[in-house]
Design an enzyme around this catalytic site. Structure first.
Site, PDB file in Angstrom:
ATOM      1  N   HIS A 163       0.844  -1.201   0.000  1.00  0.00           N
ATOM      2  CA  HIS A 163       0.000   0.000   0.000  1.00  0.00           C
ATOM      3  C   HIS A 163       0.876   1.245   0.000  1.00  0.00           C
ATOM      4  O   HIS A 163       1.726   1.412   0.868  1.00  0.00           O
ATOM      5  CB  HIS A 163      -0.928   0.015   1.220  1.00  0.00           C
ATOM      6  CG  HIS A 163      -2.122  -0.873   1.045  1.00  0.00           C
ATOM      7  ND1 HIS A 163      -3.264  -0.746   1.798  1.00  0.00           N
ATOM      8  CD2 HIS A 163      -2.356  -1.891   0.186  1.00  0.00           C
ATOM      9  CE1 HIS A 163      -4.157  -1.653   1.406  1.00  0.00           C
ATOM     10  NE2 HIS A 163      -3.620  -2.361   0.441  1.00  0.00           N
ATOM     11  N   TYR A 176      -9.304   5.180   7.583  1.00  0.00           N
ATOM     12  CA  TYR A 176      -9.432   5.545   9.002  1.00  0.00           C
ATOM     13  C   TYR A 176     -10.492   6.628   9.094  1.00  0.00           C
ATOM     14  O   TYR A 176     -10.317   7.715   8.516  1.00  0.00           O
ATOM     15  CB  TYR A 176      -8.109   6.085   9.546  1.00  0.00           C
ATOM     16  CG  TYR A 176      -7.029   5.026   9.740  1.00  0.00           C
ATOM     17  CD1 TYR A 176      -6.822   4.465  11.003  1.00  0.00           C
ATOM     18  CD2 TYR A 176      -6.217   4.594   8.692  1.00  0.00           C
ATOM     19  CE1 TYR A 176      -5.834   3.509  11.201  1.00  0.00           C
ATOM     20  CE2 TYR A 176      -5.225   3.631   8.888  1.00  0.00           C
ATOM     21  CZ  TYR A 176      -5.044   3.095  10.150  1.00  0.00           C
ATOM     22  OH  TYR A 176      -4.080   2.152  10.345  1.00  0.00           O
ATOM     23  N   PRO A 206      -4.187   0.236  18.940  1.00  0.00           N
ATOM     24  CA  PRO A 206      -3.927  -0.255  17.590  1.00  0.00           C
ATOM     25  C   PRO A 206      -4.029   0.784  16.476  1.00  0.00           C
ATOM     26  O   PRO A 206      -3.704   0.488  15.328  1.00  0.00           O
ATOM     27  CB  PRO A 206      -4.992  -1.353  17.397  1.00  0.00           C
ATOM     28  CG  PRO A 206      -6.062  -1.026  18.371  1.00  0.00           C
ATOM     29  CD  PRO A 206      -5.412  -0.337  19.522  1.00  0.00           C
ATOM     30  N   LYS A 222       0.938  -0.361  15.100  1.00  0.00           N
ATOM     31  CA  LYS A 222       2.333  -0.434  15.522  1.00  0.00           C
ATOM     32  C   LYS A 222       2.694  -1.657  16.379  1.00  0.00           C
ATOM     33  O   LYS A 222       3.882  -1.955  16.568  1.00  0.00           O
ATOM     34  CB  LYS A 222       2.716   0.837  16.318  1.00  0.00           C
ATOM     35  CG  LYS A 222       2.823   2.068  15.452  1.00  0.00           C
ATOM     36  CD  LYS A 222       4.128   2.086  14.673  1.00  0.00           C
ATOM     37  CE  LYS A 222       4.102   2.961  13.456  1.00  0.00           C
ATOM     38  NZ  LYS A 222       3.712   2.289  12.212  1.00  0.00           N
ATOM     39  N   TYR A 225       3.929   6.377  10.300  1.00  0.00           N
ATOM     40  CA  TYR A 225       3.091   5.243   9.916  1.00  0.00           C
ATOM     41  C   TYR A 225       3.918   4.158   9.211  1.00  0.00           C
ATOM     42  O   TYR A 225       3.753   2.971   9.480  1.00  0.00           O
ATOM     43  CB  TYR A 225       1.924   5.694   9.020  1.00  0.00           C
ATOM     44  CG  TYR A 225       0.846   4.639   8.894  1.00  0.00           C
ATOM     45  CD1 TYR A 225      -0.254   4.616   9.760  1.00  0.00           C
ATOM     46  CD2 TYR A 225       0.946   3.629   7.940  1.00  0.00           C
ATOM     47  CE1 TYR A 225      -1.230   3.636   9.665  1.00  0.00           C
ATOM     48  CE2 TYR A 225      -0.017   2.635   7.837  1.00  0.00           C
ATOM     49  CZ  TYR A 225      -1.097   2.648   8.705  1.00  0.00           C
ATOM     50  OH  TYR A 225      -2.052   1.655   8.613  1.00  0.00           O
TER      51      TYR A 225
HETATM   52  P1  FAD Z   1       1.814 -12.196  21.702  1.00  0.00           P
HETATM   53  O1  FAD Z   1       1.376 -12.185  20.293  1.00  0.00           O
HETATM   54  O2  FAD Z   1       0.924 -11.792  22.781  1.00  0.00           O
HETATM   55  O3  FAD Z   1       2.527 -13.550  21.977  1.00  0.00           O
HETATM   56  C1  FAD Z   1       2.913 -13.954  23.272  1.00  0.00           C
HETATM   57  C2  FAD Z   1       2.879 -15.466  23.342  1.00  0.00           C
HETATM   58  O4  FAD Z   1       3.319 -15.861  24.631  1.00  0.00           O
HETATM   59  C3  FAD Z   1       1.470 -16.017  23.173  1.00  0.00           C
HETATM   60  O5  FAD Z   1       1.476 -17.017  22.181  1.00  0.00           O
HETATM   61  C4  FAD Z   1       1.118 -16.543  24.551  1.00  0.00           C
HETATM   62  O6  FAD Z   1       0.256 -17.683  24.480  1.00  0.00           O
HETATM   63  C5  FAD Z   1       2.487 -16.881  25.102  1.00  0.00           C
HETATM   64  N1  FAD Z   1       2.537 -16.875  26.562  1.00  0.00           N
HETATM   65  C6  FAD Z   1       1.942 -16.018  27.423  1.00  0.00           C
HETATM   66  N2  FAD Z   1       2.224 -16.317  28.675  1.00  0.00           N
HETATM   67  C7  FAD Z   1       3.046 -17.394  28.643  1.00  0.00           C
HETATM   68  C8  FAD Z   1       3.667 -18.170  29.635  1.00  0.00           C
HETATM   69  N3  FAD Z   1       3.494 -17.899  30.930  1.00  0.00           N
HETATM   70  N4  FAD Z   1       4.433 -19.213  29.262  1.00  0.00           N
HETATM   71  C9  FAD Z   1       4.606 -19.503  27.937  1.00  0.00           C
HETATM   72  N5  FAD Z   1       4.023 -18.798  26.948  1.00  0.00           N
HETATM   73  C10 FAD Z   1       3.258 -17.749  27.300  1.00  0.00           C
HETATM   74  N6  FAD Z   1      -1.529  -4.895  16.600  1.00  0.00           N
HETATM   75  C11 FAD Z   1      -1.703  -4.232  15.474  1.00  0.00           C
HETATM   76  O7  FAD Z   1      -0.731  -3.653  14.983  1.00  0.00           O
HETATM   77  N7  FAD Z   1      -2.945  -4.216  14.871  1.00  0.00           N
HETATM   78  C12 FAD Z   1      -4.030  -4.887  15.387  1.00  0.00           C
HETATM   79  O8  FAD Z   1      -5.101  -4.864  14.828  1.00  0.00           O
HETATM   80  C13 FAD Z   1      -3.876  -5.562  16.576  1.00  0.00           C
HETATM   81  N8  FAD Z   1      -4.923  -6.220  17.153  1.00  0.00           N
HETATM   82  C14 FAD Z   1      -4.736  -6.852  18.335  1.00  0.00           C
HETATM   83  C15 FAD Z   1      -5.789  -7.491  18.967  1.00  0.00           C
HETATM   84  C16 FAD Z   1      -5.620  -8.129  20.197  1.00  0.00           C
HETATM   85  C17 FAD Z   1      -6.795  -8.820  20.862  1.00  0.00           C
HETATM   86  C18 FAD Z   1      -4.332  -8.110  20.811  1.00  0.00           C
HETATM   87  C19 FAD Z   1      -4.132  -8.799  22.156  1.00  0.00           C
HETATM   88  C20 FAD Z   1      -3.276  -7.489  20.171  1.00  0.00           C
HETATM   89  C21 FAD Z   1      -3.460  -6.847  18.941  1.00  0.00           C
HETATM   90  N9  FAD Z   1      -2.418  -6.214  18.292  1.00  0.00           N
HETATM   91  C22 FAD Z   1      -2.589  -5.556  17.145  1.00  0.00           C
HETATM   92  C23 FAD Z   1      -1.081  -6.197  18.814  1.00  0.00           C
HETATM   93  C24 FAD Z   1      -0.201  -7.250  18.157  1.00  0.00           C
HETATM   94  O9  FAD Z   1      -0.968  -8.352  17.799  1.00  0.00           O
HETATM   95  C25 FAD Z   1       0.856  -7.589  19.161  1.00  0.00           C
HETATM   96  O10 FAD Z   1       1.647  -6.424  19.348  1.00  0.00           O
HETATM   97  C26 FAD Z   1       1.741  -8.753  18.770  1.00  0.00           C
HETATM   98  O11 FAD Z   1       0.997  -9.949  18.793  1.00  0.00           O
HETATM   99  C27 FAD Z   1       2.904  -8.875  19.745  1.00  0.00           C
HETATM  100  O12 FAD Z   1       3.551 -10.092  19.571  1.00  0.00           O
HETATM  101  P2  FAD Z   1       4.243 -10.812  20.804  1.00  0.00           P
HETATM  102  O13 FAD Z   1       4.816 -12.056  20.237  1.00  0.00           O
HETATM  103  O14 FAD Z   1       5.142  -9.843  21.486  1.00  0.00           O
HETATM  104  O15 FAD Z   1       3.088 -11.112  21.827  1.00  0.00           O
HETATM  105  C1  DHB Z   2      -5.342  -3.321  11.085  1.00  0.00           C
HETATM  106  C2  DHB Z   2      -5.285  -3.082  12.410  1.00  0.00           C
HETATM  107  C3  DHB Z   2      -4.893  -1.840  12.853  1.00  0.00           C
HETATM  108  O1  DHB Z   2      -4.820  -1.586  14.152  1.00  0.00           O
HETATM  109  C4  DHB Z   2      -4.552  -0.833  11.973  1.00  0.00           C
HETATM  110  O2  DHB Z   2      -4.195   0.383  12.450  1.00  0.00           O
HETATM  111  C5  DHB Z   2      -4.597  -1.101  10.638  1.00  0.00           C
HETATM  112  C6  DHB Z   2      -4.995  -2.349  10.198  1.00  0.00           C
HETATM  113  C7  DHB Z   2      -5.777  -4.658  10.600  1.00  0.00           C
HETATM  114  O3  DHB Z   2      -6.075  -5.528  11.426  1.00  0.00           O
HETATM  115  O4  DHB Z   2      -5.840  -4.853   9.386  1.00  0.00           O
END
Ligand code: FAD
Ligand code: DHB
Length: 388
Positions: A72, A200, A292, A296, A383
């Site tokens: 994009h 947005y 979100p 980021k 962004y």
């Molecule tokens: P996570 O993806 O949270 O991974 C952590 C892992 O650790 C998980 O698999 C969990 O099961 C595991 N874990 C937890 N505790 C333990 C333990 N005690 N022992 C072993 N394993 C454990 N970001 C965006 O940019 N856009 C979005 O639209 C967006 N939507 C989101 C929606 C939700 C509901 C959430 C929660 C987050 C969202 N995010 C979004 C943020 C983005 O998904 C996260 O920043 C990203 O997943 C971070 O990755 P991570 O691996 O650091 O953490």
């Molecule tokens: C999506 C999520 C976001 O938080 C965003 O800013 C843009 C896109 C998505 O899930 O596609």
């Protein structure tokens, strides 16, 4: 068991760190509390900065992304009667790629499987010991059996609710938090995207975002009160509310259909400092959460993992400085991305409890953005992702 690096958490942070380390000859293991199917079933982020795309190519997992991701060049902001096209490519020379977090995770699993990397699922009761000593170890239970991994370093990649951050003594960490008075209701539907770029939308009824995964898979979000539950929203009420929050010409072309996933996520800004303690290093959501709006979360996890992987690799090559500087280096980028996410959230959401003054400030901000290339460039730079 003995491994050089024990990674707690098999989300995108933990899997990517494991892959980068193993590609460089560092022996890393991942402990994940959930099943692989559960991890792959979580619908989350969809926008990848060029920095993350480059890391995935560097790690040898860029093929499917290159074939199936959508590049994009810009995004559309519609708010307070204004329509502002932010042309990332013209303003910064950079773009973003639409490719779901689920797909990134799947590609990482495939690559780790192919190299025989140990990713232990359903590891329960993971506990960190001796992080402040030269002989840290991790204990857990798996399949009813107590297990222990001795290691040189521990990477806490276990998300916001994980154990790693809480292992750092409270007296040694400082937490900064801002909780927003609303959440995002998201749906996934097998319908074509609203527009060729993300939209947005700021509206007095609340924020809306129209995103996508591919030509026939859309991801849409609505700002909702924290008291709302998913069951309160039928597909019909979702689509009707989304239509109301879009300008008439876009509302008219919105294609609706049954949702295949629906969930509500609360919005918060959270940063825990420092991101390390002794031989324990935090990365991704374990250390920080952003609202979100700026897309980021996943991208910040990736920059942490990049810094940490390079620091650990340098450490094994005899250079201790990068690992000692990891927390400060990562936090500098984290704070800037948090500021951007907070400012996008402030500009585009409805804050009824703050009264009409804020609403006028928001309108003035969007009006200024519409006419000021400098403001558009600043938004675009953030962004597409600040350099690292
Ligand atoms: P996570 O993806 O949270 O991974 C952590 C892992 O650790 C998980 O698999 C969990 O099961 C595991 N874990 C937890 N505790 C333990 C333990 N005690 N022992 C072993 N394993 C454990 N970001 C965006 O940019 N856009 C979005 O639209 C967006 N939507 C989101 C929606 C939700 C509901 C959430 C929660 C987050 C969202 N995010 C979004 C943020 C983005 O998904 C996260 O920043 C990203 O997943 C971070 O990755 P991570 O691996 O650091 O953490
Ligand atoms: C999506 C999520 C976001 O938080 C965003 O800013 C843009 C896109 C998505 O899930 O596609």
């Amino acid at each position: 068991m003995r491994h050089q690096v024990c990674i707690i958490g098999g989300g995108p942070s933990g899997l990517l760190l494991c892959l980068l380390l193993r590609r460089a000859g560092v022996d890393a293991i991942v402990l994940e509390q959930r099943s692989r199917a559960y991890v792959l079933g979580r619908i989350r982020a969809g926008v990848l900065e060029q920095g993350l795309v480059d890391i995935l190519h560097h790690a040898g997992v860029g093929q499917r992304l290159a074939a199936e991701g959508f590049v994009h060049d810009g995004t559309l902001i519609v708010a307070h009667g204004r329509r502002v096209h932010i042309d990332f490519k013209a303003l910064t020379g950079k773009t973003v790629t639409i490719y779901g977090q689920t797909e990134v995770t799947r590609d990482l699993y495939d690559a780790l499987d192919a190299m025989g990397a140990p990713v232990l699922h359903e590891a329960e009761g993971v506990t960190i010991h001796g992080a402040e000593t030269d002989a840290p170890y991790v204990t857990f239970t798996r399949g009813g059996q107590a297990q222990r991994i001795d290691c040189d370093y521990i990477a806490g990649c276990d998300g916001f609710h994980g154990v790693s951050r809480r292992t750092i003594p409270e007296a040694l960490r400082q937490e900064f938090e801002h909780v927003y008075p609303f959440g995002w209701l998201g749906i996934l539907s097998e319908t074509p995207p609203l527009h060729h770029e993300l939209v947005y939308a700021g509206h007095e009824r609340g924020f809306a975002l129209c995103s996508m995964r591919n030509a026939n898979l859309s991801r849409h979000y609505l700002q909702v009160p924290l008291t709302d539950r998913v069951e309160d929203w039928t597909d019909e009420t979702f689509w009707a509310e989304l239509r109301r929050r879009l300008p008439p010409d876009l509302a008219e072309v919105l294609v609706t259909g049954p949702s295949i996933e629906k969930s509500i996520a609360p919005l918060r800004s959270f940063i825990s400092e420092p991101m390390s303690w002794g031989r324990l290093f935090l990365a991704g959501d374990a250390a920080h959460i952003v609202p979100p709006t700026g897309a980021k979360g996943l991208n910040l996890a990736a920059s942490d993992v990049w810094y940490l992987s390079q620091a650990l690799i340098a450490q094994y090559q005899g250079d201790a400085a990068p690992l000692a500087g990891y927390s400060a280096q990562a936090l500098a980028r984290v704070w800037k991305a948090s500021r951007f996410s907070w400012s996008m959230t402030r500009m585009l959401h409805s804050f009824p409890s703050e009264g009409p003054f804020l609403a006028r400030m928001q309108a003035a901000e969007v009006d200024y953005l519409a006419g000021a290339p400098a403001a558009q460039t600043a938004l675009a730079e953030n962004y597409v992702g600040l350099p690292y």
